[in-house]
Design a protein around this motif. Structure first.
Motif, short mmCIF file in Angstrom:
data_model
loop_
_atom_site.label_atom_id
_atom_site.label_comp_id
_atom_site.label_asym_id
_atom_site.label_seq_id
_atom_site.Cartn_x
_atom_site.Cartn_y
_atom_site.Cartn_z
N GLU A 124 -26.81 -2.69 -18.19
CA GLU A 124 -26.18 -1.76 -18.16
C GLU A 124 -26.35 -0.36 -17.98
OE1 GLU A 124 -21.69 -2.77 -19.06
OE2 GLU A 124 -21.97 -4.73 -17.61
N LYS A 125 -27.13 -0.33 -19.38
CA LYS A 125 -27.55 0.65 -20.38
C LYS A 125 -28.28 0.51 -21.27
CE LYS A 125 -22.85 2.20 -21.67
NZ LYS A 125 -22.48 3.26 -20.50
N ALA A 126 -29.16 1.59 -21.95
CA ALA A 126 -30.73 1.86 -22.03
C ALA A 126 -30.42 2.51 -22.87
CB ALA A 126 -32.22 1.36 -21.65
N GLU A 127 -31.57 3.01 -24.01
CA GLU A 127 -31.78 4.86 -24.47
C GLU A 127 -32.76 5.41 -24.15
OE1 GLU A 127 -32.09 7.30 -27.73
OE2 GLU A 127 -30.38 6.13 -26.96
N VAL A 128 -33.43 4.53 -23.21
CA VAL A 128 -33.93 5.12 -22.40
C VAL A 128 -35.01 4.44 -20.72
CG1 VAL A 128 -36.72 6.26 -22.04
CG2 VAL A 128 -35.79 6.58 -24.21
N GLY A 170 -40.66 4.56 -32.50
CA GLY A 170 -39.28 4.17 -33.26
C GLY A 170 -38.66 3.79 -32.27
N THR A 171 -38.73 4.24 -30.86
CA THR A 171 -37.33 4.23 -29.48
C THR A 171 -37.94 2.30 -29.57
OG1 THR A 171 -38.54 6.31 -28.96
CG2 THR A 171 -37.24 5.26 -27.60
N ARG A 172 -36.83 2.21 -29.84
CA ARG A 172 -36.21 1.21 -28.71
C ARG A 172 -34.99 0.98 -28.09
NH1 ARG A 172 -39.62 0.73 -31.49
NH2 ARG A 172 -40.56 -0.91 -33.01
N ASP A 173 -35.04 -0.26 -26.94
CA ASP A 173 -33.94 -0.30 -25.35
C ASP A 173 -34.42 0.71 -25.13
OD1 ASP A 173 -32.30 -1.29 -24.53
OD2 ASP A 173 -30.64 0.51 -25.70
N ILE A 174 -36.56 0.25 -24.78
CA ILE A 174 -36.37 0.95 -23.44
C ILE A 174 -36.69 -0.46 -21.66
CG2 ILE A 174 -38.49 2.19 -22.08
CD1 ILE A 174 -39.03 2.51 -24.97
N VAL A 175 -36.27 0.68 -21.13
CA VAL A 175 -35.77 0.27 -19.68
C VAL A 175 -37.18 0.67 -18.38
CG1 VAL A 175 -34.97 -0.48 -17.84
CG2 VAL A 175 -33.84 -1.16 -19.60
N MET A 176 -38.41 -0.07 -17.95
CA MET A 176 -39.06 0.35 -17.48
C MET A 176 -38.25 -0.64 -16.28
SD MET A 176 -43.23 0.64 -17.71
CE MET A 176 -43.75 1.53 -18.01
N GLY A 209 -23.18 12.00 -21.29
CA GLY A 209 -23.58 13.12 -22.12
C GLY A 209 -25.56 12.52 -21.97
N GLY A 210 -25.73 11.66 -20.98
CA GLY A 210 -26.53 11.26 -20.28
C GLY A 210 -26.50 11.35 -19.11
N TRP A 211 -28.12 10.17 -18.04
CA TRP A 211 -28.02 9.51 -16.68
C TRP A 211 -27.55 8.72 -16.31
CZ3 TRP A 211 -30.19 13.72 -14.22
CH2 TRP A 211 -30.07 15.29 -14.80
N LYS A 212 -27.33 8.53 -15.18
CA LYS A 212 -27.55 6.90 -14.45
C LYS A 212 -28.50 6.99 -13.35
CE LYS A 212 -23.91 5.27 -11.06
NZ LYS A 212 -22.38 6.04 -10.85
N VAL A 213 -29.23 6.04 -12.92
CA VAL A 213 -30.15 5.62 -11.71
C VAL A 213 -29.16 4.74 -11.49
CG1 VAL A 213 -32.59 4.36 -12.11
CG2 VAL A 213 -31.76 6.46 -13.91
N GLU A 214 -29.02 4.75 -9.95
CA GLU A 214 -28.86 4.05 -8.90
C GLU A 214 -29.58 2.96 -8.22
OE1 GLU A 214 -27.03 3.31 -4.30
OE2 GLU A 214 -26.42 4.89 -5.73
N THR A 215 -30.14 1.62 -8.44
CA THR A 215 -31.16 0.52 -8.12
C THR A 215 -30.86 0.42 -6.67
OG1 THR A 215 -31.36 -1.07 -9.22
CG2 THR A 215 -32.29 0.74 -10.31
N THR A 216 -32.10 -0.81 -6.51
CA THR A 216 -31.48 -0.74 -4.98
C THR A 216 -30.84 -2.98 -5.95
OG1 THR A 216 -33.48 -3.02 -5.17
CG2 THR A 216 -32.92 -1.04 -4.08
N ARG A 217 -30.81 -2.94 -7.08
CA ARG A 217 -29.95 -3.80 -7.97
C ARG A 217 -28.86 -3.52 -8.70
NH1 ARG A 217 -33.98 -5.80 -11.36
NH2 ARG A 217 -32.70 -7.50 -11.80
N GLY A 218 -28.60 -2.36 -8.37
CA GLY A 218 -27.54 -2.04 -9.46
C GLY A 218 -27.44 -0.89 -10.11
N SER A 219 -26.76 -0.23 -11.26
CA SER A 219 -26.70 1.00 -11.85
C SER A 219 -27.38 0.70 -13.17
CB SER A 219 -25.55 1.92 -11.91
OG SER A 219 -25.91 2.10 -10.00
N ILE A 220 -27.92 1.66 -13.72
CA ILE A 220 -28.08 1.56 -15.17
C ILE A 220 -27.90 2.52 -16.15
CG2 ILE A 220 -30.82 1.24 -14.99
CD1 ILE A 220 -31.21 -0.23 -17.59
N GLU A 221 -27.34 3.05 -16.75
CA GLU A 221 -26.96 4.35 -17.65
C GLU A 221 -28.00 4.41 -18.94
OE1 GLU A 221 -23.40 5.28 -18.30
OE2 GLU A 221 -22.37 5.06 -16.45
N ALA A 222 -28.59 6.14 -19.09
CA ALA A 222 -29.10 6.02 -20.44
C ALA A 222 -29.51 6.93 -20.53
CB ALA A 222 -30.64 5.63 -19.66
#
Length: 463
Positions: free
Chosen positions: A39-43, A63-69, A238-251
């Motif tokens: 549902e969420k990620a840092e980046v 040092g950045t963690r919680d990255i979704v590509m 304070g961030g962004w929502k990306v809509e995909t074919t498999r649902g949405s994710i915020e970062a």
């Protein structure tokens, strides 16, 4: 060109032509690190080519963690996995114009970055044991047009006058006869060779290189989601929502590593980053060309355009194969219809026909009879991204906090992407000391600005 640039950019297509480098896709090609989209990620990084992979690695290292590509198709299925295998700058070709438009210091900085990028890619592969047929070598530009040969020699002198005793300005000039004897061009084929230039470059399997970087990132905790196209991007809180074919994710932060496809995700880039479809072939060498005869890489320059070529090194799969691409000017209207298309599922037959005849044309009797299994092993297309001023866009999108881009590499991603990703990582992390150091080597003209986004695309500037 206005009409071609205005064609709406689409997402990567299903069932693209099969890249030579991906005839056997890697085991992570369809990886989804988690069964469902978080549902969420840092980046969020959109795109899994060399830029996306380099960004993920650099951020994880700092040092950045919680990255979704997110990747629309298989891992590294875009331009990185579909190019001609070169790490080659040819900085001299653009140096005079860069100096004229932006001053000597900027032109020098660009040339140095390109060579540094080549060296860094091969050094990284070596340091991390990435099996990608990394082959640092010299390259030669063979010139078949009198006016272009005169320009090339003047350009080299301009560059050497501006940066004497600098590694980036080391070029050897070869006479027509030397090109024929040393580089095997022209004998029994096209005799119109005027001369050649050789300099430091390299070749590699860029698909396997980027896959190798992605594997390092997966070990460090990257969440890779393949076959997950990003459909829409919008601000939320304070961030962004990306809509995909498999649902949405915020970062909190989103990075577009999408090159020629960028406008399909953020409409402001429509007509600013213009896709251009390139063609590449893998050919069995003629029987007179042993697998180790062509030690370096080649480009062949004519009046209107160029072709580019590497030979697969010893010990690699399909050892001795010749990978050659280009021939844009051989299509109708100098390839005008290849601009503005993001469709890599089909081939332009005029371009493929020109590439099919390229080895006998350039090497003549030195090529010899075709291999019994035929000349063409594979042919495919890929989508590049071009900007109006011929430079990448790197940085935070003006007026859009924490929307970052490193895109539009003018068909020269393998000599730009790695260092641009390093620069963007520094910008994102925002360390004042590092930003001051960044300014010492990163060209200011690569930074994204509102002014650059308002420019009009007229065609590719570097040929």
């Amino acid at each position: 060109m206005d009409q071609r640039a205005s064609i709406p950019v689409t997402l990567p297509r299903d069932n693209p032509t099969r890249s030579y480098w991906q005839l056997e896709p890697d085991k992570i090609a369809d990886v989804r690190s988690t069964d469902s989209l978080p549902e969420k990620a840092e980046v969020i990084i959109i795109g899994s080519g060399i830029t996306g992979a380099a960004m993920a690695f650099n951020l994880l290292e700092t040092g950045t963690r919680d990255i979704v590509m997110l990747e629309a198709r298989q891992a590294c299925s875009g331009a990185t996995g579909r190019n001609g295998g070169h790490t080659k700058a040819a900085s001299y070709l653009s140096f005079p114009e860069h100096e004229k438009q932006h001053g000597t210091a900027m032109a020098v900085k660009i040339a140095r970055l390109e060579l540094a990028n080549i060296r860094a890619v091969h050094a990284f592969a070596r340091e991390h044991g990435i099996e990608c047929d990394s082959h640092p070598c010299d390259t030669v530009d063979v010139v078949y047009d009198a006016a272009r040969w005169q320009f090339n020699q003047r350009a080299v002198k301009t560059m050497q006058d501006a940066m004497p005793d600098d590694d980036a300005s080391v070029y050897a000039v070869h006479s027509a006869e030397e090109v024929r004897s040393k580089f095997f061009c022209g004998r029994g084929g096209d005799e119109g060779v005027y001369g050649g230039l050789s300099y430091e470059a390299g070749s590699l399997n860029s698909y396997q290189f980027a896959i190798g970087v992605l594997k390092l990132c997966l070990e460090k905790g990257l969440n890779l989601q393949t076959n997950t196209p990003a459909l829409n991007l919008e601000k939320v809180g304070g961030g962004w929502k990306v809509e995909t074919t498999r649902g949405s994710i915020e970062a909190r932060k989103v990075i577009l590593a999408t090159n020629g496809y960028t406008a399909s995700i953020w409409e402001k880039f429509q007509g600013v980053i213009v896709p251009l479809r390139g063609h590449v072939t893998a050919q069995r060498p003629g029987l007179n060309i042993p697998s180790d005869r062509l030690a370096g890489s080649y480009s062949f320059f004519s009046e209107k355009g160029y072709d580019y070529m590497i030979q697969r090194p010893k010990g690699s799969k399909f050892e001795g194969d010749i990978v050659i691409g280009g021939a844009l000017s051989k299509a109708v209207a100098d390839g005008l219809e290849e601009y503005g298309t993001a469709d890599d599922t089909i081939l332009n037959e005029d371009i493929i026909k020109a590439l099919e005849g390229s080895l006998p044309r350039y090497f003549g009797d030195n090529s010899g009879r075709d291999h019994p299994d035929g000349r063409i092993r594979n042919a495919w297309t890929g989508i590049m991204g071009y900007s109006p001023d011929g430079f990448p866009f790197v940085g935070e999108v003006p007026g859009e906090k924490d929307l970052w881009v490193s895109t539009s590499f003018q068909g020269h991603g393998m000599v730009l992407c790695w260092m641009c990703a390093r620069a963007l990582t520094t910008m994102i992390n925002g360390n004042p000391g590092e930003n001051e150091e960044l300014n010492s080597w990163f060209p200011e003209v690569y930074r994204i600005t509102e002014g650059r986004l308002s420019l009009t695309f007229k065609g590719r500037l570097r040929n």
